[in-house]
Design an enzyme around this catalytic site. Structure first.
Site, PDB file in Angstrom:
ATOM      1  N   ASP A   1     -10.136 -57.438  19.146  1.00  0.00           N
ATOM      2  CA  ASP A   1      -8.756 -57.334  19.641  1.00  0.00           C
ATOM      3  C   ASP A   1      -7.908 -56.401  18.779  1.00  0.00           C
ATOM      4  O   ASP A   1      -6.822 -55.983  19.195  1.00  0.00           O
ATOM      5  CB  ASP A   1      -8.094 -58.720  19.678  1.00  0.00           C
ATOM      6  CG  ASP A   1      -8.765 -59.632  20.692  1.00  0.00           C
ATOM      7  OD1 ASP A   1      -9.481 -59.120  21.570  1.00  0.00           O
ATOM      8  OD2 ASP A   1      -8.585 -60.861  20.585  1.00  0.00           O
TER       9      ASP A   1
ATOM     10  N   CYS B   1      -7.660 -59.099  30.675  1.00  0.00           N
ATOM     11  CA  CYS B   1      -7.491 -57.678  30.399  1.00  0.00           C
ATOM     12  C   CYS B   1      -8.689 -56.875  30.890  1.00  0.00           C
ATOM     13  O   CYS B   1      -9.825 -57.339  30.823  1.00  0.00           O
ATOM     14  CB  CYS B   1      -7.306 -57.465  28.905  1.00  0.00           C
ATOM     15  SG  CYS B   1      -5.635 -57.829  28.352  1.00  0.00           S
TER      16      CYS B   1
ATOM     17  N   LYS C   1      -1.919 -66.971  20.596  1.00  0.00           N
ATOM     18  CA  LYS C   1      -2.090 -66.967  22.064  1.00  0.00           C
ATOM     19  C   LYS C   1      -3.388 -67.663  22.449  1.00  0.00           C
ATOM     20  O   LYS C   1      -3.401 -68.584  23.276  1.00  0.00           O
ATOM     21  CB  LYS C   1      -2.116 -65.524  22.579  1.00  0.00           C
ATOM     22  CG  LYS C   1      -2.623 -65.395  24.019  1.00  0.00           C
ATOM     23  CD  LYS C   1      -2.643 -63.965  24.499  1.00  0.00           C
ATOM     24  CE  LYS C   1      -3.859 -63.172  24.123  1.00  0.00           C
ATOM     25  NZ  LYS C   1      -5.006 -63.252  25.059  1.00  0.00           N
ATOM     26  N   ASN C   2      -4.477 -67.201  21.893  1.00  0.00           N
ATOM     27  CA  ASN C   2      -5.769 -67.689  22.384  1.00  0.00           C
ATOM     28  C   ASN C   2      -6.016 -69.151  22.015  1.00  0.00           C
ATOM     29  O   ASN C   2      -6.661 -69.884  22.764  1.00  0.00           O
ATOM     30  CB  ASN C   2      -6.893 -66.774  21.901  1.00  0.00           C
ATOM     31  CG  ASN C   2      -6.836 -65.429  22.621  1.00  0.00           C
ATOM     32  OD1 ASN C   2      -6.232 -65.321  23.688  1.00  0.00           O
ATOM     33  ND2 ASN C   2      -7.444 -64.410  22.034  1.00  0.00           N
TER      34      ASN C   2
ATOM     35  N   ARG D   1     -16.723 -58.725  32.014  1.00  0.00           N
ATOM     36  CA  ARG D   1     -16.513 -60.005  31.320  1.00  0.00           C
ATOM     37  C   ARG D   1     -17.152 -61.118  32.157  1.00  0.00           C
ATOM     38  O   ARG D   1     -16.471 -61.896  32.814  1.00  0.00           O
ATOM     39  CB  ARG D   1     -15.013 -60.243  31.078  1.00  0.00           C
ATOM     40  CG  ARG D   1     -14.418 -59.165  30.201  1.00  0.00           C
ATOM     41  CD  ARG D   1     -12.971 -59.404  29.896  1.00  0.00           C
ATOM     42  NE  ARG D   1     -12.780 -60.421  28.877  1.00  0.00           N
ATOM     43  CZ  ARG D   1     -11.593 -60.817  28.443  1.00  0.00           C
ATOM     44  NH1 ARG D   1     -10.492 -60.286  28.950  1.00  0.00           N
ATOM     45  NH2 ARG D   1     -11.482 -61.741  27.508  1.00  0.00           N
ATOM     46  N   PRO D   2     -18.484 -61.189  32.129  1.00  0.00           N
ATOM     47  CA  PRO D   2     -19.177 -62.182  32.950  1.00  0.00           C
ATOM     48  C   PRO D   2     -18.932 -63.607  32.460  1.00  0.00           C
ATOM     49  O   PRO D   2     -18.374 -63.819  31.376  1.00  0.00           O
ATOM     50  CB  PRO D   2     -20.655 -61.803  32.800  1.00  0.00           C
ATOM     51  CG  PRO D   2     -20.744 -60.923  31.606  1.00  0.00           C
ATOM     52  CD  PRO D   2     -19.381 -60.377  31.327  1.00  0.00           C
ATOM     53  N   VAL D   3     -19.379 -64.572  33.285  1.00  0.00           N
ATOM     54  CA  VAL D   3     -19.197 -65.987  32.925  1.00  0.00           C
ATOM     55  C   VAL D   3     -20.550 -66.710  32.906  1.00  0.00           C
ATOM     56  O   VAL D   3     -20.606 -67.934  32.932  1.00  0.00           O
ATOM     57  CB  VAL D   3     -18.221 -66.702  33.887  1.00  0.00           C
ATOM     58  CG1 VAL D   3     -16.813 -66.174  33.712  1.00  0.00           C
ATOM     59  CG2 VAL D   3     -18.668 -66.562  35.341  1.00  0.00           C
ATOM     60  N   ASP D   4     -21.624 -65.938  32.867  1.00  0.00           N
ATOM     61  CA  ASP D   4     -22.958 -66.537  32.968  1.00  0.00           C
ATOM     62  C   ASP D   4     -23.242 -67.529  31.831  1.00  0.00           C
ATOM     63  O   ASP D   4     -23.928 -68.532  32.034  1.00  0.00           O
ATOM     64  CB  ASP D   4     -24.032 -65.435  32.970  1.00  0.00           C
ATOM     65  CG  ASP D   4     -23.975 -64.583  31.714  1.00  0.00           C
ATOM     66  OD1 ASP D   4     -22.903 -64.014  31.430  1.00  0.00           O
ATOM     67  OD2 ASP D   4     -24.993 -64.513  30.989  1.00  0.00           O
TER      68      ASP D   4
ATOM     69  N   ARG E   1       2.175 -60.101  27.934  1.00  0.00           N
ATOM     70  CA  ARG E   1       1.176 -61.154  28.179  1.00  0.00           C
ATOM     71  C   ARG E   1       0.853 -61.909  26.897  1.00  0.00           C
ATOM     72  O   ARG E   1       0.606 -63.111  26.921  1.00  0.00           O
ATOM     73  CB  ARG E   1      -0.143 -60.537  28.656  1.00  0.00           C
ATOM     74  CG  ARG E   1      -0.159 -60.035  30.045  1.00  0.00           C
ATOM     75  CD  ARG E   1      -1.552 -59.562  30.370  1.00  0.00           C
ATOM     76  NE  ARG E   1      -2.470 -60.702  30.353  1.00  0.00           N
ATOM     77  CZ  ARG E   1      -3.590 -60.771  31.052  1.00  0.00           C
ATOM     78  NH1 ARG E   1      -3.927 -59.764  31.824  1.00  0.00           N
ATOM     79  NH2 ARG E   1      -4.372 -61.821  30.977  1.00  0.00           N
TER      80      ARG E   1
ATOM     81  N   VAL F   1     -18.453 -56.056  20.594  1.00  0.00           N
ATOM     82  CA  VAL F   1     -18.142 -57.188  21.484  1.00  0.00           C
ATOM     83  C   VAL F   1     -17.838 -56.686  22.899  1.00  0.00           C
ATOM     84  O   VAL F   1     -18.477 -57.102  23.862  1.00  0.00           O
ATOM     85  CB  VAL F   1     -16.959 -58.020  20.932  1.00  0.00           C
ATOM     86  CG1 VAL F   1     -16.664 -59.199  21.857  1.00  0.00           C
ATOM     87  CG2 VAL F   1     -17.265 -58.513  19.524  1.00  0.00           C
TER      88      VAL F   1
HETATM   89  N1  EPU Z   1     -19.954 -62.726  27.639  1.00  0.00           N
HETATM   90  C1  EPU Z   1     -20.955 -62.743  28.576  1.00  0.00           C
HETATM   91  N2  EPU Z   1     -21.066 -63.844  29.394  1.00  0.00           N
HETATM   92  C2  EPU Z   1     -20.221 -64.897  29.287  1.00  0.00           C
HETATM   93  C3  EPU Z   1     -19.190 -64.874  28.333  1.00  0.00           C
HETATM   94  C4  EPU Z   1     -19.078 -63.764  27.521  1.00  0.00           C
HETATM   95  O1  EPU Z   1     -21.729 -61.793  28.675  1.00  0.00           O
HETATM   96  O2  EPU Z   1     -20.392 -65.867  30.052  1.00  0.00           O
HETATM   97  C5  EPU Z   1     -19.808 -61.567  26.740  1.00  0.00           C
HETATM   98  C6  EPU Z   1     -18.506 -60.831  26.942  1.00  0.00           C
HETATM   99  O3  EPU Z   1     -18.594 -59.891  27.993  1.00  0.00           O
HETATM  100  C7  EPU Z   1     -18.318 -60.178  25.591  1.00  0.00           C
HETATM  101  C8  EPU Z   1     -18.895 -61.207  24.635  1.00  0.00           C
HETATM  102  O4  EPU Z   1     -19.730 -62.052  25.411  1.00  0.00           O
HETATM  103  O5  EPU Z   1     -19.051 -58.991  25.526  1.00  0.00           O
HETATM  104  C9  EPU Z   1     -17.875 -62.058  23.937  1.00  0.00           C
HETATM  105  O6  EPU Z   1     -16.953 -62.576  24.883  1.00  0.00           O
HETATM  106  P1  EPU Z   1     -16.233 -63.960  24.645  1.00  0.00           P
HETATM  107  O7  EPU Z   1     -16.696 -64.918  25.681  1.00  0.00           O
HETATM  108  O8  EPU Z   1     -16.385 -64.356  23.214  1.00  0.00           O
HETATM  109  O9  EPU Z   1     -14.724 -63.604  24.910  1.00  0.00           O
HETATM  110  P2  EPU Z   1     -13.688 -64.474  25.697  1.00  0.00           P
HETATM  111  O10 EPU Z   1     -13.831 -65.899  25.376  1.00  0.00           O
HETATM  112  O11 EPU Z   1     -13.673 -64.061  27.112  1.00  0.00           O
HETATM  113  C10 EPU Z   1     -11.892 -64.411  23.827  1.00  0.00           C
HETATM  114  C11 EPU Z   1     -10.471 -63.937  23.722  1.00  0.00           C
HETATM  115  C12 EPU Z   1     -10.438 -62.434  23.747  1.00  0.00           C
HETATM  116  C13 EPU Z   1     -11.273 -61.897  22.598  1.00  0.00           C
HETATM  117  C14 EPU Z   1     -12.689 -62.441  22.693  1.00  0.00           C
HETATM  118  C15 EPU Z   1     -13.559 -62.047  21.528  1.00  0.00           C
HETATM  119  C16 EPU Z   1      -9.300 -65.692  24.851  1.00  0.00           C
HETATM  120  C17 EPU Z   1      -8.486 -66.111  26.009  1.00  0.00           C
HETATM  121  N3  EPU Z   1      -9.728 -64.443  24.853  1.00  0.00           N
HETATM  122  O12 EPU Z   1     -12.345 -63.915  25.072  1.00  0.00           O
HETATM  123  O13 EPU Z   1      -9.080 -62.078  23.544  1.00  0.00           O
HETATM  124  O14 EPU Z   1     -11.307 -60.493  22.646  1.00  0.00           O
HETATM  125  O15 EPU Z   1     -12.646 -63.874  22.743  1.00  0.00           O
HETATM  126  O16 EPU Z   1     -12.991 -62.461  20.344  1.00  0.00           O
HETATM  127  O17 EPU Z   1      -9.520 -66.480  23.946  1.00  0.00           O
HETATM  128  C18 EPU Z   1      -7.185 -60.724  23.715  1.00  0.00           C
HETATM  129  O18 EPU Z   1      -6.557 -61.640  23.154  1.00  0.00           O
HETATM  130  O19 EPU Z   1      -6.690 -59.592  23.924  1.00  0.00           O
HETATM  131  C19 EPU Z   1      -8.548 -60.979  24.154  1.00  0.00           C
HETATM  132  C20 EPU Z   1      -9.185 -60.190  25.017  1.00  0.00           C
END
Ligand code: EPU
Length: 519
Positions: free
Chosen positions: A383, A191, A93-94, A196-199, A481, A405
């Site tokens: 996950d 989810c 998926k990812n 889940r910030p985007v900073d 999903r 995480v």
């Molecule tokens: N984080 C921040 N700021 C950011 C981005 C992330 O603080 O700008 C934090 C997150 O809150 C978290 C950590 O950094 O605590 C790691 O988050 P990451 O960005 O790595 O996760 P993601 O890219 O949003 C992907 C997968 C998730 C999986 C995580 C960790 C996708 C679409 N999603 O999410 O998958 O849990 O990596 O491996 O690729 C799932 O498949 O159920 C799922 C949630």
């Protein structure tokens, strides 16, 4: 800079942006298709009256649901069946979501094999389509052509609902900004597993020269740059998968070199980099802590195959372990599930490399408790912690799970407690006191369960497989999903699982949630 419409490339046959997913992919009934020998069992499940008295004589108390999901289905699992056989793991998926975002980097056609037919992929297709990409399924190959992406510097339209429903939508900021000089995107959803910030992604875009504005009231982000982005040093605060992917894509079309340090090492980063290299991107180090991207002026088309989903594989491994069953998984590279296999081995369950690729789960008698910390790759994946919590709940002894995480990812704990699991959560850590089968009978009991998110849903399915009696899992759309027919695959291994819209309309009363159908 003057706006300039980009010409569409010549295609053998124009991709219709309206091509329906359903039409192009062999339509599959939403219900698990019963094999001939299971029709009788399904007939029997239709005869169960969920309002009748339970086996123990006390009335089962159901109430009408407060807000049934329109068209929703529940999964009914009859626990205690031994699994056996072989199943092929679907594409990741990812990785698929990242590759679909990557297709926005070019005007040329991108062909993807192995993309799973799941809810999140459909949402991502709606998103890329709203941005101007056309897509079409041809056999098992998903073709995407983003020639129609908005003209440079002009804000592009975006399917708000699709973007907000997905976390992965936000990585599209990288290719949009790099290719058109502007990215307007709603803050993402995904989810409900904690903040889940985007900073980090936005800091990365700024480091490449973008001006970023976040409107928290409307929930929109706009990033702009004049001319090309310029390469730079991007030190990620955390090794975020999404941020690594977004910066990698932005850097691929930037002027000069981008160095991403503290990069995520997940296979989904490596897969995206692999496709981008085929498109002509110059990337080194994906899969390590430092990724170096040398920008090029333009990227071309590519064909890529999505590798098997390591989280689906881990879910099936958990299903094998909790039911004490030997099963074989095809398509998965054992290296991709090394941490998961390591946990299972510590719990007393063997994992063997398959002769013809893939792997086999080899039950080794009683399951034992173990401690694990969910960490970024190559650690045990976050996950899978909701999926392995029930395995621990059915093992002998005490286990602990820390999620380093997503520290608030514990919605499944309350549901597992409904089944009799002893699981308590404090901060980022859950402690599980196992209740292994007693005298051959499971101590976990079937129950009415509500899935709150994708992996919690999968964990409930795993728990229900080993519970005594029948479980009804509501909010199945969460499972759909991200899993391509998990119930169908489990049924093919011998699990007794059914989908039902009628049963989705039932909810437990406050005093009796355990269902004993007397099947
Ligand atoms: N984080 C921040 N700021 C950011 C981005 C992330 O603080 O700008 C934090 C997150 O809150 C978290 C950590 O950094 O605590 C790691 O988050 P990451 O960005 O790595 O996760 P993601 O890219 O949003 C992907 C997968 C998730 C999986 C995580 C960790 C996708 C679409 N999603 O999410 O998958 O849990 O990596 O491996 O690729 C799932 O498949 O159920 C799922 C949630």
């Amino acid at each position: 800079m003057a706006a300039r419409a980009e010409a569409r490339p010549a295609l053998h046959r124009p991709l219709s942006p309206r091509t329906s997913f359903r039409r192009a992919v062999p339509r599959r009934s939403a219900k698990v298709r019963p094999s001939a020998d299971r029709v009788d069992r399904i007939h029997r499940i239709d005869q169960i009256d969920p309002f009748s008295s339970a086996d123990n004589g006390s009335p089962k108390i159901f109430s009408a649901p407060g807000a049934p999901e329109p068209g929703g289905e529940a999964l009914i699992v009859v626990g205690g069946r031994r699994l056996s056989g072989t199943v092929a793991v679907s594409g990741s998926k990812n990785a698929s979501l990242a590759l679909l975002a990557g297709a926005l980097l070019t005007r040329r056609r991108v062909a993807l094999r192995g993309v799973p037919d799941i809810g999140d992929v459909r949402q991502m297709l709606a998103l890329v389509e709203s941005l101007g990409a056309a897509w079409e399924w041809r056999g098992g190959c998903l073709q995407v052509c983003a020639a129609g992406l908005g003209a440079r510097s002009r804000p592009h339209p975006v399917d708000d609902a699709a973007a907000r429903s997905l976390r992965a939508s936000f990585i599209a900021v990288g290719p949009l900004l790099a290719r058109t000089g502007v990215a307007r995107m709603p803050l993402p959803g995904g989810c409900a597993i904690g903040p889940r910030p985007v900073d980090i992604t936005l800091a990365g875009m700024r480091a490449l020269g973008a001006r970023v504005a976040v409107d928290h009231d409307s929930g929109w982000v706009e990033a702009r740059c004049d001319g090309r982005l310029r390469g730079g040093n991007v030190a990620l605060r955390l090794p975020s998968v999404g941020a690594t992917q977004a910066v990698m894509m932005a850097g691929a079309l930037a002027d000069g070199r981008t160095v991403i340090s503290n990069a995520a090492r997940e296979p989904e980063v490596v897969d995206l980099a692999g496709m981008m290299r085929k498109m002509g991107a110059r990337i080194s180090g994906p899969g390590s802590r430092e990724v170096v991207v040398d920008g090029v002026g333009e990227l071309g088309g590519a064909s890529a195959s999505v590798r098997a989903d390591r989280i689906e594989a881990g879910t099936l491994m958990a299903a094998g372990a909790i039911t004490g069953s030997g099963i074989r998984l095809l398509g998965i590279e054992p290296e991709n599930v090394a941490a998961t296999a390591g946990l299972l081995e510590r719990m007393g369950c063997g994992v063997a490399r398959g002769e013809a690729g893939g792997l086999a789960v080899v039950p080794g008698g009683e399951l034992l408790g173990a401690d694990v910390v969910a960490r970024p790759h190559p650690g045990f994946p976050t996950d899978l912690q909701p999926v392995f919590a029930p395995v621990m709940a059915a093992a002998r002894g005490r286990s602990s799970v820390r999620d380093a995480v997503f520290e608030g990812r514990w919605a499944h704990a309350e549901q597992l407690r409904r089944m009799g699991a002893r699981i308590s959560v404090r901060g980022d850590t859950a402690t599980v006191v196992g209740r292994p089968p007693l005298g051959g009978r499971p101590q976990l009991k079937g129950a009415h369960l509500e899935a709150s998110d994708l992996r919690a849903a999968a964990g409930l399915v795993v728990a229900a497989l080993a519970a005594e009696g029948l479980s009804i899992i509501h909010n199945l759309h969460h499972l759909d999903r991200g899993y391509d027919g998990l119930d169908r695959k489990l049924a093919s291994l011998g699990a007794e699982v059914y989908r039902s819209a009628e049963w989705a309309a039932l909810q437990p009363g406050s005093t009796e949630s355990t269902v004993q159908p007397g099947l």
